[in-house]
Structure formats: structure tokens, C-alpha cells
Design an enzyme around this catalytic site. Structure first.
Site, PDB file in Angstrom:
ATOM      1  CG  ASP A 151      -1.938   1.105   1.190  1.00 43.01           C
ATOM      2  OD1 ASP A 151      -3.042   0.864   0.661  1.00 43.01           O
ATOM      3  OD2 ASP A 151      -1.624   2.213   1.663  1.00 43.01           O
TER       4      ASP A 151
ATOM      5  CG  ASN B 141      -5.214  10.816  -5.814  1.00 40.65           C
ATOM      6  OD1 ASN B 141      -4.654  11.041  -6.880  1.00 40.65           O
ATOM      7  ND2 ASN B 141      -5.711   9.636  -5.489  1.00 40.65           N
TER       8      ASN B 141
ATOM      9  CG  HIS C 208      -8.079  12.041  -8.899  1.00 45.36           C
ATOM     10  ND1 HIS C 208      -8.117  10.913  -8.118  1.00 45.36           N
ATOM     11  CD2 HIS C 208      -8.890  12.934  -8.283  1.00 45.36           C
ATOM     12  CE1 HIS C 208      -8.922  11.093  -7.087  1.00 45.36           C
ATOM     13  NE2 HIS C 208      -9.407  12.327  -7.159  1.00 45.36           N
TER      14      HIS C 208
ATOM     15  CG  ASP D 162      -4.669   8.267 -12.701  1.00 43.18           C
ATOM     16  OD1 ASP D 162      -4.972   7.752 -11.600  1.00 43.18           O
ATOM     17  OD2 ASP D 162      -5.504   8.590 -13.560  1.00 43.18           O
TER      18      ASP D 162
ATOM     19  CD  GLU E 169      -4.469   4.119  -1.754  1.00 44.26           C
ATOM     20  OE1 GLU E 169      -5.411   4.074  -2.589  1.00 44.26           O
ATOM     21  OE2 GLU E 169      -4.604   4.619  -0.633  1.00 44.26           O
TER      22      GLU E 169
END
Ligand SMILES: [Mg+2]
Length: 304
Positions: free
Chosen positions: A177, A185, A190, A194, A220
Site C-alpha cells: 500500500d 491526490n 488525480h 495516476d 493504491e
């Protein structure tokens, strides 16, 4: 387009090859059924076949039957050519698996028209195969990072667990994680998030061995399935290397350079448990890695 000709009569063969060429096709010529069958076994075999019925070694009917016995989703299109014109023979030919049938002496316009039909079928089939392959790829891969999708990595996990149990092998599973991903974010948007996910997977993948699998488990969260990993051995350990590779240098996104860390919960001896037990244990180890301050690997042995 290549068309396979199987015809034992040399003058009929020459005429057929010449006429196909004049129509813009590329004839692949064989002189009996066995040679045709051998040519059709090749991976680059022509998809359209003109098959004479009466031939030595294997006749056209037998080649048809052999073709239809093969388990394939992409069979060639077969036109049977023959001097026989009786209804019984036509039925026999089609039942053996020919797609179409033309009695000799054939009318060349009719042959051309039937080849066009075959060509359309072959092209349609090729298009369907391509679409099917693309769908299968999409179902198996995460569209953003192109690592395995959740479904695919869980399938891998189930398969590798079964294999390790059967072969007395060892398997480890790492739940990764990205630390504080939400803040990336929130702060950069975003798009940047990404980019980070893609860069993260590239970095992890570069550190994996060829037979290890990486999949996106959720947002994630990523899952690693690694066969043959038995116990932790400090810096040499696979997961510790991955953690260090992520933390080692900043990730360059368009908006910013970002330092990234990852927490990993690892189940060792996963082969002793089920998929659900393994995932629950990995989750618990990941939770511990987070609680102990993140940017670390926590291990748990399956069944403990
Ligand atoms: Mg013949």
C-alpha cells in the site's frame, strides 16, 4: 491473402495456382492430402483452403475430418473441389467439415465468388479473434498500470497456492500500500496520482523476478505473488528490496517530484493456507506495517 491448394493432378494444380495469382491471391501449393495436412499444422498456415477430394495418401475428406477434430477457435475455411457432384457426395463433404463445395469442372467466376465468400468469413473471424483477445487482455489487466487486474491476480494466487501445495513448494504473498497516497491526490490531483501509480508499478515490476506476479488489488493497493520465497533474509529479501527501490529516489511526475514510500505486509508459507486466509493475514501484516510507522515490511507466517 494466401490460399492453400491441395491438388494431385499437376495440370489442374498449375491452372488453379495461375488463376489464383491472376486474382491477386498468393497460392501455397501442395500435391496431396498429407502434404496439405502438414502445411495446415504450421502456425502460419493459410486460412483459406482449396481441397481436392480424390488425392493419394490422405483424401480431401480425410483432411477435412482431421481439421475439424482439432480443438481450435480459429479453423481454416475449406472449399472442397471434386468431380463428384452427386447429392450424397455433397452431403458427405459438408458433413466432414468442408465449408463449401464446388464440382469440377468448375466455372472460374463461380470459384472466384466462392473464394470471396471464404475470404469474408476468414476476415470476419480474424476480427472476432482480435476483439476477443483484446477483451481477454482487458479483463486480465488493470487499464491504468497494465499490471494484472484484481481478478487476474486472485486467480494467480489461487493457482500458485494449489501448485505450491501439490509440489511441496513455498509461496509468499505481499500486500503493498502506497503511503499517504490520498495526500498526493488531494494536493496534486488525480492526474498526478495516476502518474504515481504507473511509476510505482514500473519500479516494483523492475525489482520482481520473471515468475513473480504483480496485480492491482484496489486503489493504491497492490498484491505480489512470489513462488519460492521462504523466509526473510535482511537486505537480500525480495520485499525489502522493493520497499527500498520505491523509497530510494523521487518519482518524477509532470506536476512535481514526489518522494514515495510503501508499506508491505507479507505472508510467508502462504501454501499452508487458503486464498482468504492468505489475504486476511497479508492485510493484518500490512496494518501492522502502517501502525509501526510505514515505509516498512512486516512479515507473518501463515497459520500463526
Ligand atoms: Mg485428385
Amino acid at each position: 491473402m494466401r490460399i492453400l491448394i491441395a491438388e494431385d493432378d499437376s495440370s489442374a494444380r498449375r491452372i488453379l495456382a495461375a488463376i489464383l495469382k491472376s486474382w491477386g491471391y498468393d497460392p501455397v501449393v501442395t500435391t496431396d492430402g498429407a502434404a496439405a495436412w502438414a502445411a495446415l499444422q504450421r502456425p502460419d498456415a493459410p486460412r483459406l483452403v482449396l481441397l481436392d477430394w480424390n488425392m493419394p495418401r490422405l483424401d480431401g475428406l480425410e483432411v477435412c475430418r482431421l481439421l475439424r477434430e482439432q480443438p481450435t477457435s480459429d479453423p481454416p475455411y475449406v472449399i472442397l473441389l471434386t468431380g463428384r457432384g452427386a447429392k450424397d457426395d455433397i452431403v458427405k463433404g459438408l458433413e466432414a467439415g468442408a465449408n463449401d463445395y464446388l464440382a469440377k469442372p468448375y466455372d472460374s467466376e463461380e470459384l472466384q465468388a466462392r473464394i470471396k465468400v471464404g475470404r469474408r468469413m476468414v476476415e470476419l473471424q480474424a476480427g472476432l479473434m482480435k476483439a476477443r483477445d483484446a477483451l481477454a487482455y482487458q479483463a486480465m489487466h488493470d487499464s491504468l498500470t497494465e499490471v494484472f487486474s484484481r481478478r487476474a491476480i486472485l486467480d494467480r494466487l489461487a493457482g500458485e497456492l494449489a501448485r505450491a501445495k501439490r509440489d511441496n513448494g513455498s509461496l509468499s504473498v505481499g500486500m503493498c500500500d502506497i503511503d499517504h497516497f490520498k495526500e498526493i491526490n488531494d494536493r496534486y490531483g488525480h492526474q498526478t496520482g495516476d502518474e504515481v501509480l504507473v511509476a510505482f508499478t514500473r519500479r516494483v515490476q523492475a525489482g520482481l523476478r520473471e515468475y513473480d506476479c504483480l496485480g492491482r488489488y484496489g486503489g493504491e493497493e497492490f498484491l505480489i505473488v512470489a513462488a519460492g520465497v521462504k523466509e526473510t533474509n535482511g537486505e537480500e529479501n525480495l520485499y525489502e528490496r522493493l520497499r527500498a527501490a520505491v523509497a530510494g529516489s523521487a518519482i518524477r511526475a509532470k506536476a512535481a517530484e514526489l518522494s514515495l514510500t510503501v508499506s508491505i505486509g507479507v505472508v510467508l508459507g502462504a501454501e499452508r493456507g487458503t486464498v482468504d486466509e492468505t489475504l486476511a493475514a497479508a492485510d493484518a501484516a500490512l496494518y501492522r506495517a502502517k501502525a509501526e510507522g510505514r515505509n516498512r515490511v512486516c512479515y507473518v507466517k501463515s497459520g500463526q
